[in-house]
Enzyme design. Structure first.
Site, mmCIF file in Angstrom:
data_model
loop_
_atom_site.group_PDB
_atom_site.id
_atom_site.type_symbol
_atom_site.label_atom_id
_atom_site.label_comp_id
_atom_site.label_asym_id
_atom_site.label_seq_id
_atom_site.Cartn_x
_atom_site.Cartn_y
_atom_site.Cartn_z
ATOM 1 N N GLY A 146 -2.869 4.170 8.240
ATOM 2 C CA GLY A 146 -2.029 2.988 8.331
ATOM 3 C C GLY A 146 -1.515 2.817 9.752
ATOM 4 N N GLY A 147 -0.881 1.691 9.989
ATOM 5 C CA GLY A 147 -0.192 1.480 11.251
ATOM 6 C C GLY A 147 -1.057 1.069 12.427
ATOM 7 C CG MET A 193 -8.024 7.900 2.446
ATOM 8 S SD MET A 193 -7.262 7.824 4.083
ATOM 9 C CE MET A 193 -6.420 6.238 4.005
ATOM 10 C CB SER A 237 -0.892 0.016 1.247
ATOM 11 O OG SER A 237 -1.466 1.301 1.400
ATOM 12 C CG ASP A 257 -4.983 2.955 0.717
ATOM 13 O OD1 ASP A 257 -5.992 2.239 0.677
ATOM 14 O OD2 ASP A 257 -3.869 2.552 1.108
ATOM 15 N N GLY A 277 -8.743 4.731 7.171
ATOM 16 C CA GLY A 277 -8.316 6.114 7.345
ATOM 17 C C GLY A 277 -6.836 6.280 7.614
ATOM 18 C CG HIS A 322 -4.036 -1.186 -1.551
ATOM 19 N ND1 HIS A 322 -5.195 -1.860 -1.872
ATOM 20 C CD2 HIS A 322 -4.360 -0.348 -0.543
ATOM 21 C CE1 HIS A 322 -6.176 -1.454 -1.075
ATOM 22 N NE2 HIS A 322 -5.699 -0.523 -0.270
ATOM 23 C CG ASP A 381 -6.506 -2.179 3.237
ATOM 24 O OD1 ASP A 381 -5.393 -2.004 3.769
ATOM 25 O OD2 ASP A 381 -7.066 -1.305 2.527
ATOM 26 C CG MET A 387 -11.096 4.041 2.115
ATOM 27 S SD MET A 387 -9.545 3.878 3.010
ATOM 28 C CE MET A 387 -8.402 3.959 1.646
ATOM 29 N N GLY A 422 0.925 -1.880 4.244
ATOM 30 C CA GLY A 422 1.502 -0.556 4.063
ATOM 31 C C GLY A 422 2.681 -0.315 4.962
ATOM 32 C CB SER A 423 2.926 0.786 8.493
ATOM 33 O OG SER A 423 2.077 -0.186 9.038
ATOM 34 C CG HIS A 456 -9.244 0.886 -0.549
ATOM 35 N ND1 HIS A 456 -8.649 0.639 0.679
ATOM 36 C CD2 HIS A 456 -10.582 0.906 -0.315
ATOM 37 C CE1 HIS A 456 -9.587 0.520 1.604
ATOM 38 N NE2 HIS A 456 -10.772 0.691 1.037
ATOM 39 C CG MET A 489 -11.987 -1.691 5.295
ATOM 40 S SD MET A 489 -10.442 -1.224 4.476
ATOM 41 C CE MET A 489 -9.444 -0.598 5.826
HETATM 42 C C1 DX5 Z 1 -6.156 2.428 5.461
HETATM 43 C C2 DX5 Z 1 -5.798 1.874 4.099
HETATM 44 C C3 DX5 Z 1 -4.738 0.845 4.071
HETATM 45 C C4 DX5 Z 1 -3.448 1.190 4.767
HETATM 46 C C5 DX5 Z 1 -3.082 -0.022 5.562
HETATM 47 O O1 DX5 Z 1 -7.456 2.852 5.496
HETATM 48 O O2 DX5 Z 1 -6.915 1.353 3.414
HETATM 49 O O3 DX5 Z 1 -4.503 0.355 2.759
HETATM 50 O O4 DX5 Z 1 -2.374 1.537 3.930
HETATM 51 O O5 DX5 Z 1 -2.000 0.283 6.357
HETATM 52 P P1 DX5 Z 1 -1.243 -0.756 7.274
HETATM 53 O O6 DX5 Z 1 -0.787 -1.877 6.393
HETATM 54 O O7 DX5 Z 1 -0.139 0.053 7.819
HETATM 55 O O8 DX5 Z 1 -2.220 -1.209 8.320
HETATM 56 ZN ZN ZN Z 2 -6.510 0.400 1.448
#
Ligand code: DX5
Ligand code: ZN
Length: 222
Positions: A149-150, A39, A10, A37, A147, A35, A176, A73, A198-199, A71, A142
């Site tokens: 990461g991490g 928002m 991501s 994202d 919203g 991926h 995700d 959001m 992601g993170s 994705h 989800m």
């Molecule tokens: C958050 C995103 C994710 C995000 C996941 O709403 O949809 O794709 O990057 O981040 P990690 O892998 O750090 O949980």
């Molecule tokens: Zn995502």
């Protein structure tokens, strides 16, 4: 069946000052789903990426044989599908909670030439995916609240993956949020075939090694 599990880096956690380089690093390590994202500051509080950034990375991702997994959001995603398709999206995922016209939005994704994804937040039951299965190319469950990461993976969401897998044995199911080498095997054991991370990939010093570690862990859970 649904094939070997794929880990989808991501970009949300990437270093945007060197985005192209970060994408090349994970694709050289074997990643094929990237991926992306989006928002809008309404469906979720943050604002992130839009079609202009997608357009700028699409040629290199496609040249390397990649799939751009967008994705959304955002509220009323049906209004933005065309823009993301034109910018190079291969898959566009809309949230069941983001529009009263979910089936219409999924059909619009396919009409735009993309694979249609349907995402559900942790509190949304899997029934919406099952009811619309004919209009869905992949589900996105989800495993955190969207919203940011991490965040840590919410274990109860994997029960939903399990129920979805039992109902739809051939569906591509993406998870995700909170995916790392430790949680990946449980996601795959529950039935996930796409693991967004992601993170865990971009948050450390060596994204290629992190990708490889999660991919190996995912295969271990299959
Ligand atoms: C958050 C995103 C994710 C995000 C996941 O709403 O949809 O794709 O990057 O981040 P990690 O892998 O750090 O949980
Ligand atoms: Zn995502």
């Amino acid at each position: 069946m649904t094939g070997a599990p794929l880990v989808a880096p991501s970009l949300l956690s990437a270093d945007f000052a060197r985005l192209g380089e970060q994408i090349a690093t994970v694709m050289d390590a074997g990643a094929r789903w990237i991926h992306f994202d989006v928002m809008d500051g309404h469906f979720v509080p943050p604002l992130t990426l839009g079609p202009l950034v997608l357009q700028s990375i699409a040629p290199a991702v496609h040249e390397a044989g990649g799939f751009l997994d967008v994705h959304l959001m955002i509220e009323r995603p049906e209004r933005q599908i065309e823009a993301f398709a034109e910018a190079g999206a291969d898959g566009v995922t809309v949230h069941a909670e983001a529009t009263p016209n979910v089936h219409y939005a999924l059909a619009a994704v396919r009409d735009a030439g993309c694979r249609a994804g349907l995402a559900v937040n942790p509190a949304t039951p899997e029934g919406v995916v099952i009811g619309l299965a004919d209009a869905v190319d992949h589900a996105l469950v989800m495993t955190i609240n969207p919203g940011w990461g991490g965040q840590p993976l919410l274990p109860f969401t994997l029960e939903k993956v399990r129920r979805l897998r039992a109902a739809l044995p051939k569906l591509v199911i993406e998870v995700d949020g909170g995916v790392d080498a430790r949680t990946a095997p449980g996601c795959v054991a529950a039935g996930a075939t796409r693991l967004v991370a992601g993170s865990a990939i971009f948050g450390g010093e060596d994204p290629a090694a992190a990708y490889a570690e999660i991919a190996a862990a995912a295969i271990g859970g299959a």
